[in-house]
Motif scaffolding. Sequence first.
Motif, PDB file in Angstrom:
ATOM      1  N   MET A  50     -21.812  38.373   7.806  1.00 17.21           N
ATOM      2  CA  MET A  50     -21.689  38.041   9.196  1.00 17.21           C
ATOM      3  C   MET A  50     -22.191  39.211  10.037  1.00 17.21           C
ATOM      4  O   MET A  50     -22.929  39.012  10.982  1.00 17.21           O
ATOM      5  N   ALA A  51     -21.775  40.427   9.689  1.00 14.67           N
ATOM      6  CA  ALA A  51     -22.188  41.605  10.459  1.00 14.67           C
ATOM      7  C   ALA A  51     -23.701  41.761  10.453  1.00 14.67           C
ATOM      8  O   ALA A  51     -24.305  42.078  11.479  1.00 14.67           O
ATOM      9  N   ASP A  52     -24.323  41.522   9.303  1.00 16.14           N
ATOM     10  CA  ASP A  52     -25.780  41.623   9.208  1.00 16.14           C
ATOM     11  C   ASP A  52     -26.451  40.573  10.080  1.00 16.14           C
ATOM     12  O   ASP A  52     -27.439  40.848  10.761  1.00 16.14           O
ATOM     13  N   HIS A  53     -25.908  39.371  10.063  1.00 17.12           N
ATOM     14  CA  HIS A  53     -26.472  38.291  10.880  1.00 17.12           C
ATOM     15  C   HIS A  53     -26.375  38.640  12.368  1.00 17.12           C
ATOM     16  O   HIS A  53     -27.305  38.388  13.128  1.00 17.12           O
ATOM     17  N   LEU A  54     -25.257  39.210  12.776  1.00 22.09           N
ATOM     18  CA  LEU A  54     -25.088  39.594  14.179  1.00 22.09           C
ATOM     19  C   LEU A  54     -25.997  40.759  14.568  1.00 22.09           C
ATOM     20  O   LEU A  54     -26.459  40.840  15.707  1.00 22.09           O
ATOM     21  N   ALA A  55     -26.277  41.648  13.618  1.00 24.51           N
ATOM     22  CA  ALA A  55     -27.095  42.827  13.898  1.00 24.51           C
ATOM     23  C   ALA A  55     -28.587  42.532  13.933  1.00 24.51           C
ATOM     24  O   ALA A  55     -29.355  43.277  14.540  1.00 24.51           O
ATOM     25  N   HIS A  56     -29.008  41.457  13.285  1.00 25.85           N
ATOM     26  CA  HIS A  56     -30.443  41.133  13.198  1.00 25.85           C
ATOM     27  C   HIS A  56     -30.687  39.722  13.730  1.00 25.85           C
ATOM     28  O   HIS A  56     -30.378  38.740  13.045  1.00 25.85           O
ATOM     29  N   PRO A  57     -31.256  39.614  14.939  1.00 22.93           N
ATOM     30  CA  PRO A  57     -31.515  38.288  15.519  1.00 22.93           C
ATOM     31  C   PRO A  57     -32.415  37.451  14.618  1.00 22.93           C
ATOM     32  O   PRO A  57     -33.225  37.981  13.856  1.00 22.93           O
ATOM     33  N   VAL A  58     -32.263  36.120  14.712  1.00 25.08           N
ATOM     34  CA  VAL A  58     -33.053  35.212  13.873  1.00 25.08           C
ATOM     35  C   VAL A  58     -34.536  35.319  14.197  1.00 25.08           C
ATOM     36  O   VAL A  58     -35.373  35.134  13.334  1.00 25.08           O
ATOM     37  N   VAL A  59     -34.886  35.613  15.445  1.00 25.52           N
ATOM     38  CA  VAL A  59     -36.265  35.866  15.861  1.00 25.52           C
ATOM     39  C   VAL A  59     -36.230  36.900  16.980  1.00 25.52           C
ATOM     40  O   VAL A  59     -35.206  37.083  17.642  1.00 25.52           O
ATOM     41  N   HIS A 114     -11.444  26.063  13.067  1.00 29.07           N
ATOM     42  CA  HIS A 114     -10.613  25.382  12.066  1.00 29.07           C
ATOM     43  C   HIS A 114     -10.921  23.891  12.175  1.00 29.07           C
ATOM     44  O   HIS A 114     -10.783  23.302  13.234  1.00 29.07           O
ATOM     45  N   SER A 115     -11.355  23.299  11.060  1.00 30.91           N
ATOM     46  CA  SER A 115     -11.659  21.868  11.080  1.00 30.91           C
ATOM     47  C   SER A 115     -11.405  21.279   9.704  1.00 30.91           C
ATOM     48  O   SER A 115     -11.004  21.985   8.790  1.00 30.91           O
ATOM     49  N   ALA A 116     -11.682  20.004   9.568  1.00 33.19           N
ATOM     50  CA  ALA A 116     -11.420  19.307   8.309  1.00 33.19           C
ATOM     51  C   ALA A 116     -12.222  19.873   7.145  1.00 33.19           C
ATOM     52  O   ALA A 116     -11.816  19.761   5.999  1.00 33.19           O
ATOM     53  N   PHE A 117     -13.372  20.511   7.415  1.00 31.21           N
ATOM     54  CA  PHE A 117     -14.149  21.072   6.309  1.00 31.21           C
ATOM     55  C   PHE A 117     -13.711  22.490   5.969  1.00 31.21           C
ATOM     56  O   PHE A 117     -14.265  23.120   5.085  1.00 31.21           O
ATOM     57  N   GLY A 118     -12.714  22.995   6.664  1.00 35.12           N
ATOM     58  CA  GLY A 118     -12.186  24.328   6.372  1.00 35.12           C
ATOM     59  C   GLY A 118     -12.467  25.283   7.517  1.00 35.12           C
ATOM     60  O   GLY A 118     -12.974  24.901   8.563  1.00 35.12           O
ATOM     61  N   ASP A 119     -12.141  26.546   7.307  1.00 36.36           N
ATOM     62  CA  ASP A 119     -12.395  27.558   8.316  1.00 36.36           C
ATOM     63  C   ASP A 119     -13.848  28.007   8.248  1.00 36.36           C
ATOM     64  O   ASP A 119     -14.414  28.154   7.163  1.00 36.36           O
ATOM     65  N   ALA A 120     -14.434  28.213   9.406  1.00 35.66           N
ATOM     66  CA  ALA A 120     -15.811  28.675   9.484  1.00 35.66           C
ATOM     67  C   ALA A 120     -15.953  29.556  10.709  1.00 35.66           C
ATOM     68  O   ALA A 120     -15.129  29.513  11.623  1.00 35.66           O
ATOM     69  N   TYR A 121     -16.991  30.350  10.718  1.00 36.79           N
ATOM     70  CA  TYR A 121     -17.336  31.113  11.908  1.00 36.79           C
ATOM     71  C   TYR A 121     -18.547  30.463  12.553  1.00 36.79           C
ATOM     72  O   TYR A 121     -19.521  30.132  11.882  1.00 36.79           O
ATOM     73  N   ARG A 122     -18.446  30.274  13.872  1.00 42.24           N
ATOM     74  CA  ARG A 122     -19.538  29.651  14.627  1.00 42.24           C
ATOM     75  C   ARG A 122     -20.182  30.715  15.502  1.00 42.24           C
ATOM     76  O   ARG A 122     -19.506  31.531  16.114  1.00 42.24           O
ATOM     77  N   ILE A 123     -21.514  30.699  15.549  1.00 43.45           N
ATOM     78  CA  ILE A 123     -22.286  31.610  16.380  1.00 43.45           C
ATOM     79  C   ILE A 123     -23.325  30.791  17.144  1.00 43.45           C
ATOM     80  O   ILE A 123     -24.006  29.944  16.561  1.00 43.45           O
ATOM     81  N   ASP A 124     -23.439  31.053  18.454  1.00 41.90           N
ATOM     82  CA  ASP A 124     -24.469  30.423  19.280  1.00 41.90           C
ATOM     83  C   ASP A 124     -25.510  31.477  19.639  1.00 41.90           C
ATOM     84  O   ASP A 124     -25.164  32.543  20.164  1.00 41.90           O
ATOM     85  N   THR A 125     -26.772  31.185  19.354  1.00 41.43           N
ATOM     86  CA  THR A 125     -27.871  32.098  19.638  1.00 41.43           C
ATOM     87  C   THR A 125     -28.852  31.416  20.578  1.00 41.43           C
ATOM     88  O   THR A 125     -29.289  30.289  20.321  1.00 41.43           O
ATOM     89  N   ARG A 126     -29.192  32.088  21.657  1.00 38.41           N
ATOM     90  CA  ARG A 126     -30.104  31.562  22.668  1.00 38.41           C
ATOM     91  C   ARG A 126     -31.528  31.891  22.283  1.00 38.41           C
ATOM     92  O   ARG A 126     -31.868  33.028  21.973  1.00 38.41           O
ATOM     93  N   LEU A 127     -32.378  30.862  22.265  1.00 40.05           N
ATOM     94  CA  LEU A 127     -33.805  30.995  21.948  1.00 40.05           C
ATOM     95  C   LEU A 127     -34.595  30.337  23.087  1.00 40.05           C
ATOM     96  O   LEU A 127     -34.936  29.162  23.004  1.00 40.05           O
ATOM     97  N   GLY A 128     -34.824  31.054  24.163  1.00 39.00           N
ATOM     98  CA  GLY A 128     -35.516  30.468  25.311  1.00 39.00           C
ATOM     99  C   GLY A 128     -34.655  29.407  25.973  1.00 39.00           C
ATOM    100  O   GLY A 128     -33.566  29.687  26.445  1.00 39.00           O
ATOM    101  N   THR A 129     -35.141  28.150  25.969  1.00 39.97           N
ATOM    102  CA  THR A 129     -34.381  27.040  26.566  1.00 39.97           C
ATOM    103  C   THR A 129     -33.612  26.250  25.523  1.00 39.97           C
ATOM    104  O   THR A 129     -33.118  25.166  25.791  1.00 39.97           O
TER     105      THR A 129
END
Length: 88
Positions: free
Chosen positions: A1-10, A23-38
Amino acid sequence: MADHLAHPVVEGATIVDGPVLVHSAFGDAYRIDTRLGTTTLREWFTDHDGVVVGVGLMYADGAETSVTSATVESMLTSWSWDVAPVAG
């Protein structure tokens, strides 16, 4: 997770929300929103039996994110987890 946050997808991508523990029916997860222009890339990362699974959803400005997120989470609950054991 730390690596993903430190290095943008583009280059030029900006994390605008997260990581958020979901927390949802498929289990615990971490969600991240990344802005790519519009467009925003919403990603969920979860661990299941030692395997990290990532799922992404791209949506344009003005999309109804509560509906799209609910759709993704309902899709994830339909997955079955069958990971072969690692030898050794």
